[in-house]
Design a protein around this motif. Structure first.
Motif, PDB file in Angstrom:
ATOM      1  N   GLY A   1       0.804  -1.222   0.000  1.00 42.88           N
ATOM      2  CA  GLY A   1       0.000   0.000   0.000  1.00 42.88           C
ATOM      3  C   GLY A   1       0.832   1.265   0.000  1.00 42.88           C
ATOM      4  N   VAL A   2       2.147   1.133   0.087  1.00 42.59           N
ATOM      5  CA  VAL A   2       3.034   2.303   0.148  1.00 42.59           C
ATOM      6  C   VAL A   2       4.045   2.288  -1.002  1.00 42.59           C
ATOM      7  CG1 VAL A   2       4.746   3.546   1.523  1.00 42.59           C
ATOM      8  CG2 VAL A   2       2.812   2.428   2.648  1.00 42.59           C
ATOM      9  N   GLY A   3       4.645   1.122  -1.252  1.00 44.22           N
ATOM     10  CA  GLY A   3       5.629   1.019  -2.326  1.00 44.22           C
ATOM     11  C   GLY A   3       5.050   1.419  -3.670  1.00 44.22           C
ATOM     12  N   GLY A   4       5.750   2.304  -4.378  1.00 46.98           N
ATOM     13  CA  GLY A   4       5.297   2.747  -5.697  1.00 46.98           C
ATOM     14  C   GLY A   4       4.265   3.858  -5.675  1.00 46.98           C
ATOM     15  N   GLU A   5       3.881   4.316  -4.484  1.00 42.64           N
ATOM     16  CA  GLU A   5       2.908   5.408  -4.364  1.00 42.64           C
ATOM     17  C   GLU A   5       3.658   6.718  -4.106  1.00 42.64           C
ATOM     18  OE1 GLU A   5      -0.278   5.211  -4.851  1.00 42.64           O
ATOM     19  OE2 GLU A   5      -0.302   3.032  -5.101  1.00 42.64           O
ATOM     20  N   PRO A   6       3.788   7.592  -5.103  1.00 42.45           N
ATOM     21  CA  PRO A   6       4.584   8.819  -4.970  1.00 42.45           C
ATOM     22  C   PRO A   6       4.206   9.685  -3.763  1.00 42.45           C
ATOM     23  CG  PRO A   6       3.978   8.479  -7.258  1.00 42.45           C
ATOM     24  CD  PRO A   6       3.209   7.462  -6.453  1.00 42.45           C
ATOM     25  N   LYS A   7       2.905   9.809  -3.494  1.00 40.57           N
ATOM     26  CA  LYS A   7       2.466  10.683  -2.405  1.00 40.57           C
ATOM     27  C   LYS A   7       2.864  10.151  -1.023  1.00 40.57           C
ATOM     28  CE  LYS A   7      -1.525  12.608  -4.849  1.00 40.57           C
ATOM     29  NZ  LYS A   7      -3.004  12.795  -4.841  1.00 40.57           N
ATOM     30  N   LEU A   8       3.159   8.859  -0.949  1.00 38.82           N
ATOM     31  CA  LEU A   8       3.476   8.246   0.338  1.00 38.82           C
ATOM     32  C   LEU A   8       4.968   7.989   0.521  1.00 38.82           C
ATOM     33  CD1 LEU A   8       0.547   5.672   0.519  1.00 38.82           C
ATOM     34  CD2 LEU A   8       0.728   7.852   1.725  1.00 38.82           C
ATOM     35  N   ASN A   9       5.752   8.484  -0.463  1.00 33.17           N
ATOM     36  CA  ASN A   9       7.191   8.285  -0.388  1.00 33.17           C
ATOM     37  C   ASN A   9       7.935   9.601  -0.576  1.00 33.17           C
ATOM     38  OD1 ASN A   9       7.910   5.173  -0.404  1.00 33.17           O
ATOM     39  ND2 ASN A   9       6.124   5.428  -1.726  1.00 33.17           N
ATOM     40  N   LEU A  10       9.149   9.636  -0.068  1.00 31.32           N
ATOM     41  CA  LEU A  10      10.018  10.792  -0.250  1.00 31.32           C
ATOM     42  C   LEU A  10      10.408  10.889  -1.729  1.00 31.32           C
ATOM     43  CD1 LEU A  10      12.313  10.338   2.897  1.00 31.32           C
ATOM     44  CD2 LEU A  10      10.320  11.832   2.648  1.00 31.32           C
ATOM     45  N   PRO A  11      11.010  11.999  -2.156  1.00 35.79           N
ATOM     46  CA  PRO A  11      11.374  12.155  -3.571  1.00 35.79           C
ATOM     47  C   PRO A  11      12.233  11.033  -4.135  1.00 35.79           C
ATOM     48  CG  PRO A  11      11.522  14.257  -2.460  1.00 35.79           C
ATOM     49  CD  PRO A  11      11.227  13.248  -1.390  1.00 35.79           C
ATOM     50  N   ASP A  12      12.961  10.295  -3.261  1.00 36.26           N
ATOM     51  CA  ASP A  12      13.789   9.192  -3.771  1.00 36.26           C
ATOM     52  C   ASP A  12      12.943   8.007  -4.210  1.00 36.26           C
ATOM     53  OD1 ASP A  12      13.006   7.923  -1.398  1.00 36.26           O
ATOM     54  OD2 ASP A  12      14.955   8.126  -0.430  1.00 36.26           O
ATOM     55  N   GLY A  13      11.653   8.007  -3.872  1.00 36.88           N
ATOM     56  CA  GLY A  13      10.751   6.942  -4.289  1.00 36.88           C
ATOM     57  C   GLY A  13      10.941   5.638  -3.545  1.00 36.88           C
ATOM     58  N   ILE A  14      11.791   5.646  -2.516  1.00 33.56           N
ATOM     59  CA  ILE A  14      12.103   4.418  -1.776  1.00 33.56           C
ATOM     60  C   ILE A  14      11.641   4.480  -0.326  1.00 33.56           C
ATOM     61  CG2 ILE A  14      13.983   2.945  -0.937  1.00 33.56           C
ATOM     62  CD1 ILE A  14      15.599   3.788  -3.386  1.00 33.56           C
ATOM     63  N   HIS A  15      11.865   5.624   0.305  1.00 31.14           N
ATOM     64  CA  HIS A  15      11.584   5.751   1.740  1.00 31.14           C
ATOM     65  C   HIS A  15      10.238   6.424   1.982  1.00 31.14           C
ATOM     66  CE1 HIS A  15      16.029   5.473   1.496  1.00 31.14           C
ATOM     67  NE2 HIS A  15      15.849   4.690   2.550  1.00 31.14           N
ATOM     68  N   PRO A  16       9.392   5.835   2.821  1.00 31.57           N
ATOM     69  CA  PRO A  16       8.058   6.396   3.088  1.00 31.57           C
ATOM     70  C   PRO A  16       8.106   7.739   3.796  1.00 31.57           C
ATOM     71  CG  PRO A  16       8.189   4.087   3.752  1.00 31.57           C
ATOM     72  CD  PRO A  16       9.587   4.542   3.495  1.00 31.57           C
ATOM     73  N   THR A  17       7.084   8.525   3.542  1.00 28.36           N
ATOM     74  CA  THR A  17       6.868   9.759   4.306  1.00 28.36           C
ATOM     75  C   THR A  17       6.252   9.378   5.651  1.00 28.36           C
ATOM     76  OG1 THR A  17       4.636   9.991   3.416  1.00 28.36           O
ATOM     77  CG2 THR A  17       6.430  11.039   2.178  1.00 28.36           C
ATOM     78  N   ALA A  18       5.971  10.383   6.480  1.00 27.42           N
ATOM     79  CA  ALA A  18       5.330  10.119   7.767  1.00 27.42           C
ATOM     80  C   ALA A  18       3.982   9.445   7.547  1.00 27.42           C
ATOM     81  CB  ALA A  18       5.168  11.420   8.557  1.00 27.42           C
ATOM     82  N   GLU A  19       3.252   9.870   6.533  1.00 23.97           N
ATOM     83  CA  GLU A  19       1.957   9.248   6.230  1.00 23.97           C
ATOM     84  C   GLU A  19       2.152   7.820   5.744  1.00 23.97           C
ATOM     85  OE1 GLU A  19      -1.235  10.267   6.698  1.00 23.97           O
ATOM     86  OE2 GLU A  19      -0.255  11.851   7.861  1.00 23.97           O
ATOM     87  N   GLY A  20       3.186   7.617   4.958  1.00 18.13           N
ATOM     88  CA  GLY A  20       3.469   6.270   4.484  1.00 18.13           C
ATOM     89  C   GLY A  20       3.816   5.326   5.619  1.00 18.13           C
ATOM     90  N   HIS A  21       4.538   5.836   6.607  1.00 15.15           N
ATOM     91  CA  HIS A  21       4.924   5.012   7.758  1.00 15.15           C
ATOM     92  C   HIS A  21       3.700   4.590   8.582  1.00 15.15           C
ATOM     93  CE1 HIS A  21       9.284   4.485   8.075  1.00 15.15           C
ATOM     94  NE2 HIS A  21       9.392   5.631   7.410  1.00 15.15           N
ATOM     95  N   LYS A  22       2.664   5.405   8.568  1.00 17.21           N
ATOM     96  CA  LYS A  22       1.442   5.029   9.280  1.00 17.21           C
ATOM     97  C   LYS A  22       0.843   3.754   8.674  1.00 17.21           C
ATOM     98  CE  LYS A  22       0.205   9.743  10.708  1.00 17.21           C
ATOM     99  NZ  LYS A  22      -0.798  10.837  10.575  1.00 17.21           N
ATOM    100  N   ILE A  23       0.889   3.676   7.359  1.00 16.82           N
ATOM    101  CA  ILE A  23       0.371   2.481   6.685  1.00 16.82           C
ATOM    102  C   ILE A  23       1.280   1.287   6.945  1.00 16.82           C
ATOM    103  CG2 ILE A  23      -0.186   1.469   4.429  1.00 16.82           C
ATOM    104  CD1 ILE A  23      -0.884   4.297   3.473  1.00 16.82           C
ATOM    105  N   VAL A  24       2.591   1.527   6.898  1.00 13.33           N
ATOM    106  CA  VAL A  24       3.542   0.452   7.182  1.00 13.33           C
ATOM    107  C   VAL A  24       3.329  -0.084   8.601  1.00 13.33           C
ATOM    108  CG1 VAL A  24       5.982  -0.162   7.401  1.00 13.33           C
ATOM    109  CG2 VAL A  24       5.254   1.396   5.590  1.00 13.33           C
ATOM    110  N   ALA A  25       3.092   0.833   9.535  1.00 14.36           N
ATOM    111  CA  ALA A  25       2.848   0.423  10.922  1.00 14.36           C
ATOM    112  C   ALA A  25       1.621  -0.477  11.022  1.00 14.36           C
ATOM    113  CB  ALA A  25       2.678   1.648  11.815  1.00 14.36           C
ATOM    114  N   GLU A  26       0.601  -0.199  10.228  1.00 17.71           N
ATOM    115  CA  GLU A  26      -0.593  -1.040  10.223  1.00 17.71           C
ATOM    116  C   GLU A  26      -0.275  -2.423   9.658  1.00 17.71           C
ATOM    117  OE1 GLU A  26      -3.478  -0.483  11.602  1.00 17.71           O
ATOM    118  OE2 GLU A  26      -2.817   1.495  12.274  1.00 17.71           O
TER     119      GLU A  26
END
Length: 230
Positions: A195-220
């Motif tokens: 749900g996070v990998g490959g989603e630009p809005k949920l990752n930093l500009p490098d396209g690899i590391h999640p943003t804070a919002e992306g980490h919320k999904i990873v935590a789930e």
């Protein structure tokens, strides 16, 4: 005069005797109360330890506050549920499975109850031999199990972009499912970045590391597996 003095003297002796008895009773009662209070205090349970052992994903790379990463969010979830667990974030940016295997012995000097292994992504991005990645992950699993036989082990599944070719990408993905099947003491998170990998809005500009919002999904994604082990 003498009789009167004698009577007064006897009354004084009686008062002193009564005062002494009352003082002893109060001390005895206080002592019982203190003992009862001490005995009634429940023992403080020692917190169990959850270790997140991984790379920059676990470390929370690129976040303003590392506690916004999924490991920190898990700690906050546990605290909100008043669950007696302490999370240790042992994530190191750039870590490969070989690097993890070389430092895990030091980490295992401290007791742990749940071990979450999140490594391999950097191996895949660098095109390292899959046989080495598989071997290193298995060795780390074995080390944890040997040191702490009762510890529960969670393996975070990872996938990589098809930059290295379809065959390499497919075989990389199966490493995690194969290890989970091989080791009965290992619970698998199918894909950590689901749900996070490959989603630009949920990752930093490098396209690899999640943003804070992306980490919320990873935590789930982590919690869906972890909650059954607590």
């Amino acid at each position: 005069m003498t009789n009167r003095f004698l009577i007064v003297f006897q009354l004084l002796i009686l008062q002193v005797f009564l005062f002494s008895c009352n003082s002893e009773k109060k001390e005895e009662t206080a002592g019982k109360t203190d003992s009862t209070t001490i005995a009634s205090k429940p023992p403080v349970a020692k917190k169990k330890t959850i270790v997140f052992f991984g790379n920059s994903l676990t470390a929370g790379y690129g976040l303003d506050d590392p506690t916004q990463g999924f490991a920190g969010l898990i700690q906050k979830r546990l605290d909100s549920l008043k669950m007696n667990y302490k999370v240790i974030n042992a994530g190191v940016s750039g870590e490969t499975t070989a690097g993890g295997n070389s430092r895990i012995d030091w980490l295992l000097k401290q007791p742990l109850d749940i071990f979450i292994l999140e490594l391999g992504g950097n191996d895949g991005l660098r095109g390292l031999p899959l046989s080495e990645t598989r071997k290193n992950l298995q060795t780390m699993i074995d080390k944890v199990h040997t040191k702490y036989p009762d510890a529960k082990i969670v393996l975070a599944g990872m996938q990589i972009p098809p930059n290295m070719g379809q065959k390499y990408t497919s075989e990389f993905r199966t490493i995690y499912t194969d290890l989970a099947k091989k080791n009965s003491n290992v619970t698998l998170i199918p894909f950590l970045l689901e749900g996070v990998g490959g989603e630009p809005k949920l990752n930093l500009p490098d396209g690899i590391h999640p943003t804070a919002e992306g980490h919320k999904i990873v935590a789930e994604n982590v919690w869906a597996v972890l909650k059954g082990l607590l």
